[in-house]
Structures are given as C-alpha cells and as structure tokens.
Write an enzyme that holds these catalytic residues in place. Structure first.
Site, PDB file in Angstrom:
ATOM      1  CB  SER A  29      -0.960   0.081   1.303  1.00 50.83           C
ATOM      2  OG  SER A  29       0.098  -0.017   2.279  1.00 50.83           O
ATOM      3  CG  ASP A 243      -3.364   5.521   7.160  1.00 47.61           C
ATOM      4  OD1 ASP A 243      -2.402   4.865   7.417  1.00 47.61           O
ATOM      5  OD2 ASP A 243      -3.839   4.994   5.946  1.00 47.61           O
ATOM      6  CG  HIS A 246      -0.353   3.771   4.625  1.00 49.13           C
ATOM      7  ND1 HIS A 246      -1.637   3.479   4.997  1.00 49.13           N
ATOM      8  CD2 HIS A 246       0.140   2.877   4.127  1.00 49.13           C
ATOM      9  CE1 HIS A 246      -1.619   2.336   4.602  1.00 49.13           C
ATOM     10  NE2 HIS A 246      -0.611   1.959   4.032  1.00 49.13           N
TER      11      HIS A 246
END
Ligand SMILES: *[C@@H]1O[C@H](CO)[C@@H](O)[C@H](O)[C@H]1NC(C)=O
Ligand SMILES: *[C@@H]1O[C@H](CO)[C@@H](O)[C@H](O)[C@H]1NC(C)=O
Length: 278
Positions: A29, A243, A246
């Site tokens: 991600s 978040d 990340h």
C-alpha cells in the site's frame, strides 16, 4: 502491512527521442497507486488515501499518492513520468513504455513472489529496494498493545531489523553475482527512525497518532484506515502519520529526498541520482 517496495528503473530510447526513464514498481500500500481499486480488497488507494496530498485542502477524497510518485515527480529528476497502475484499463500500448506500477495494498512477501531473477533476465538492471520501516512505531502497533502506553512496540521493530540486515546482504550478493546489476538498498527504517526520535527538528508535532482518525472521541484511538467519514487533523504537515499504517506526505517527502540525494547512511551503495546517471 509490510513496508517494502522495489522499484526498477530502466532507460529506454523511443523513436530517437531524449532518453526516458521507465519506472516499474512492486510493493504494498505504500506504493499502490490504484491497483486495488480493480480487485476485491478492503485496502483501496481510491477514496481511502494513503497520506499524500493531491493539492486539495484535505486530500480526503482523492487518490493516495505514494513515495514512488514523489520520486516520479521530483523536479530534480524531471525525466520521470508517473507509472500507472497495472490493472487500470488505460495501462496498455505505448503507456507502458514509461513504466508500470504493480503494487497492491496489503501485499506481503512470499518465496513464490520472488520475481527479481525474472526481472533481471528481462533486462532490469537498476533496482531500488527499500527496507522494512519502523513498523513497531506505526500508530496501529502503538494502540494495539495497550500496555505500551502509546510507545513503540519492540518486537515488530526487532523483526524488521533482522529482516533488513539480511536484505542488505542479499542485495550485496545479487550485485556480486548478477552481472551488470545495480541493486540499491534504501534505508527507510533508519530515516523514519530518525524522524520519530527527533521529530521536533523535522517540524512535526505528533508522531504517535494518525492525522486521519475514525474515532473523533479518541484521536489516538483508531485502528482503522482513513475513510470519507473520518475526521482529519488541522495541519497534516505536523503529523508523521496519515492513518494507523501510512506516513503523511511530509514524512514521505523526507524519505524521498534521502533516497534521491542521501549519503550511504540512507541509501547504498549509491543514491538514486547516481543510479540514474550510472
Ligand atoms: C522460503 O525459502 C527459504 C529458502 O529456500 C526457506 O528457508 C523458507 O522456509 C521458505 N519460506 C516459506 C514460507 O516457504
Ligand atoms: C550522512 O549524512 C548525515 C546527515 O547529513 C550525517 O549525520 C552522517 O554522518 C552522514 N553519513 C556518512 C557515512 O557520511
């Protein structure tokens, strides 16, 4: 969620034009620019951005942009184009000559996914591999272990460190054994660690909790990814984490700059600028 990415830079000449750089990206991600929008997955880079501003006031409803995009966009390396997601229907034809992004949020490392030799045999010679970051210090880990009192979790960091030591020696081995290869080791762990322990000197005010929180009553409390209904901090440039997993754009920018121009404490044996010029 593993923080690893592998970026293959290749110089290609097309139609006698100026030398262009094709950037092929593999990872999770942290470097997914939208592939997961095309598969069944909770980890979407679409309306759940991974921390990077797209110029909007909050960036909440825009695509996540990653460290690789920042590298792509770095003005100092004007030759880069942004590598489009492999699964996007528009990623075909001449578009792929500038590179493709295969990264997928939630991806891990399996022996079966060891595609390095195939890439090498297909002509990839300039390969950036970033190590695993300070995963014990992400807000998710801090919160998961309630008894830590929001401190970093030691065990994941130890695992990351022992993985990174092996990764570095593996890359040295590959450089010695694969003729003409140029594997570069990017130490995101070290850079991120420095940011976390000396955050004030980098202009941050918060390195413990996410800027985007799904729990407005407890800003440090969310274990969930950012979502359109979540609340966001007033100034994301003051947060190290976007978040629970990340980094923010501000953090990614620091890491990207180190990868481009840093000395061997951050990237070795050469940095990205030297890699591109090699
Ligand atoms: C991956 O390969 C290594 C070396 O061959 C082996 O030691 C390890 O057990 C394998 N891991 C998995 C999960 O299969
Ligand atoms: C790399 O740069 C950092 C910060 O500029 C410095 O502290 C460090 O000593 C340098 N490392 C080497 C090996 O030159």
């Amino acid at each position: 969620m593993l923080i690893i990415s592998l970026s293959v830079l290749s110089n290609s000449r097309s139609y006698g034009a100026e030398e262009e750089i094709a950037n092929f990206v593999f990872g999770d991600s942290n470097v997914d620019v939208g592939n997961n929008d095309y598969i069944v997955s909770l980890a979407k880079a679409n309306n759940v951005p991974y921390g990077i501003d797209y110029g909007g006031p909050t960036g909440r409803f825009t695509n996540g942009r990653t460290i690789v995009d920042i590298l792509d966009l770095a003005q100092t390396l004007g030759k880069f184009g942004q590598s489009p997601p492999y699964l996007a229907p528009t990623t075909k034809g001449s578009v792929i000559l500038k590179g493709v992004n295969y990264a997928s949020g939630g991806a891990g490392i399996l022996n079966e996914t060891g595609s390095v030799f195939r890439l090498y045999n297909m002509g990839a010679k300039k390969i950036l591999v970033t190590n695993v970051g300070v995963i014990g210090c992400i807000p998710y880990e801090r919160k998961l272990n309630l008894c830590l009192g929001n401190q970093c979790a030691a065990n994941p960091n130890q695992l990351a460190q022992s993985y990174n030591v092996k990764l570095k020696s593996l890359l040295t081995e590959l450089n010695n054994n694969l003729k003409g290869s140029n594997f570069v080791y990017g130490d995101t762990y070290g850079t991120f660690n420095e940011v976390i322990y000396h955050y004030q000197s980098y202009g941050f005010e918060n390195v413990n909790s996410p800027c985007c929180s799904n729990n407005p009553w407890d800003k440090s409390g969310s274990l969930l990814l950012c979502s359109p209904s979540a609340s966001v901090c007033c100034d994301r440039s003051k947060y190290a984490f976007w978040d629970p997993f990340h980094p923010t754009e501000a953090t990614n920018m620091i890491i990207a700059k180190r990868l481009i121009d840093g000395n061997i404490s951050y990237i070795s044996p050469i940095n990205i600028r030297q890699l591109l010029n090699s």
